[in-house]
Scaffold this motif. Structure first.
Motif, PDB file in Angstrom:
ATOM      1  N   GLY A  23       0.824  -1.198   0.000  1.00  0.00           N
ATOM      2  CA  GLY A  23       0.000   0.000   0.000  1.00  0.00           C
ATOM      3  C   GLY A  23       0.863   1.255   0.000  1.00  0.00           C
ATOM      4  N   ASP A  25       0.554   3.833   1.699  1.00  0.00           N
ATOM      5  CA  ASP A  25       0.817   4.276   3.075  1.00  0.00           C
ATOM      6  C   ASP A  25       1.598   3.238   3.879  1.00  0.00           C
ATOM      7  OD1 ASP A  25      -1.119   2.353   3.362  1.00  0.00           O
ATOM      8  OD2 ASP A  25      -2.560   3.649   4.389  1.00  0.00           O
ATOM      9  N   TRP A  28      -0.195  -2.253   4.339  1.00  0.00           N
ATOM     10  CA  TRP A  28      -0.392  -3.641   3.926  1.00  0.00           C
ATOM     11  C   TRP A  28       0.657  -4.045   2.903  1.00  0.00           C
ATOM     12  CZ3 TRP A  28      -1.257  -4.470  -1.223  1.00  0.00           C
ATOM     13  CH2 TRP A  28      -1.762  -3.408  -1.973  1.00  0.00           C
ATOM     14  N   GLU A  51      -9.460  -8.661  -0.755  1.00  0.00           N
ATOM     15  CA  GLU A  51     -10.512  -7.952  -0.025  1.00  0.00           C
ATOM     16  C   GLU A  51      -9.903  -6.996   1.004  1.00  0.00           C
ATOM     17  OE1 GLU A  51     -14.396  -8.998   2.679  1.00  0.00           O
ATOM     18  OE2 GLU A  51     -13.601 -10.502   1.306  1.00  0.00           O
ATOM     19  N   LEU A  53      -8.098  -4.347   0.418  1.00  0.00           N
ATOM     20  CA  LEU A  53      -6.886  -3.654  -0.016  1.00  0.00           C
ATOM     21  C   LEU A  53      -7.246  -2.488  -0.934  1.00  0.00           C
ATOM     22  CD1 LEU A  53      -4.544  -6.652  -0.899  1.00  0.00           C
ATOM     23  CD2 LEU A  53      -4.797  -5.465   1.283  1.00  0.00           C
ATOM     24  N   ASP A  54      -6.582  -1.358  -0.762  1.00  0.00           N
ATOM     25  CA  ASP A  54      -6.790  -0.210  -1.640  1.00  0.00           C
ATOM     26  C   ASP A  54      -5.870  -0.368  -2.841  1.00  0.00           C
ATOM     27  OD1 ASP A  54      -7.326   2.175  -2.842  1.00  0.00           O
ATOM     28  OD2 ASP A  54      -6.360   3.412  -1.318  1.00  0.00           O
ATOM     29  N   LEU A  55      -6.451  -0.770  -3.975  1.00  0.00           N
ATOM     30  CA  LEU A  55      -5.661  -1.044  -5.169  1.00  0.00           C
ATOM     31  C   LEU A  55      -5.779   0.059  -6.217  1.00  0.00           C
ATOM     32  CD1 LEU A  55      -6.325  -4.868  -5.483  1.00  0.00           C
ATOM     33  CD2 LEU A  55      -4.301  -3.725  -4.585  1.00  0.00           C
ATOM     34  N   LYS A  56      -6.342   1.212  -5.830  1.00  0.00           N
ATOM     35  CA  LYS A  56      -6.397   2.335  -6.767  1.00  0.00           C
ATOM     36  C   LYS A  56      -4.977   2.782  -7.107  1.00  0.00           C
ATOM     37  CE  LYS A  56     -10.767   4.040  -5.046  1.00  0.00           C
ATOM     38  NZ  LYS A  56     -11.430   5.095  -4.304  1.00  0.00           N
ATOM     39  N   GLU A  57      -4.115   2.736  -6.110  1.00  0.00           N
ATOM     40  CA  GLU A  57      -2.714   3.080  -6.300  1.00  0.00           C
ATOM     41  C   GLU A  57      -1.898   2.355  -5.233  1.00  0.00           C
ATOM     42  OE1 GLU A  57      -0.374   7.198  -6.594  1.00  0.00           O
ATOM     43  OE2 GLU A  57      -2.372   7.238  -7.522  1.00  0.00           O
ATOM     44  N   PHE A  58      -0.818   1.691  -5.652  1.00  0.00           N
ATOM     45  CA  PHE A  58       0.014   0.930  -4.727  1.00  0.00           C
ATOM     46  C   PHE A  58       1.410   0.797  -5.319  1.00  0.00           C
ATOM     47  CE2 PHE A  58      -2.056  -1.999  -7.586  1.00  0.00           C
ATOM     48  CZ  PHE A  58      -1.068  -2.905  -7.931  1.00  0.00           C
ATOM     49  N   LYS A  73      -1.377   1.001 -10.594  1.00  0.00           N
ATOM     50  CA  LYS A  73      -2.803   1.000 -10.321  1.00  0.00           C
ATOM     51  C   LYS A  73      -3.407  -0.263 -10.913  1.00  0.00           C
ATOM     52  CE  LYS A  73      -4.678   3.430 -14.309  1.00  0.00           C
ATOM     53  NZ  LYS A  73      -5.540   4.510 -14.750  1.00  0.00           N
TER      54      LYS A  73
END
Length: 107
Positions: A23, A25, A28, A51, A53-58, A73
């Motif tokens: 992630g 931040d 994760w 499930e 996880l923020d996958l818009k940007e990583f 992304k």
């Protein structure tokens, strides 16, 4: 779902290359295998659930120490595989620098 619609030629890995998703931040991290890669993106085999996880940007960490990485992304999900797109480097800092430059300054 077709993975052949890439803008640039891809390299396939028969056994996959171990990489990590993390992630932005740093809250994760997931182990995964890179199945193929091109100049613009990659296809990953994910271990575990996506499930929550923020996958818009990583970040895609290409080394265990995190010294080699790409900002990414999510483009598509197909079962335990995902397609990702590499984001352009330093686009945010270039935009900020050009906003703060005085109009009479030479580049």
């Amino acid at each position: 779902m077709a993975y052949g619609d890439r803008k640039s030629e891809r390299v396939n890995f028969d056994r996959g290359i171990p990489v990590y998703m993390m992630g932005i931040d740093g809250t994760w991290r997931r182990d995964c295998m890179m199945i193929d890669v091109s100049q613009t993106g990659a296809r990953l085999l994910i271990e575990g659930s996506l499930e929550g996880l923020d996958l818009k940007e990583f970040f895609l960490l290409l080394s265990s120490t995190g010294l080699a990485y790409r900002r990414c992304k999510l483009v598509r999900v197909s079962g335990d595989q995902i397609g990702i797109e590499f984001l352009a480097r330093d686009t945010h800092t270039k935009k900020k620098a050009s906003k703060h430059r005085a109009p009479d300054q030479a580049v």
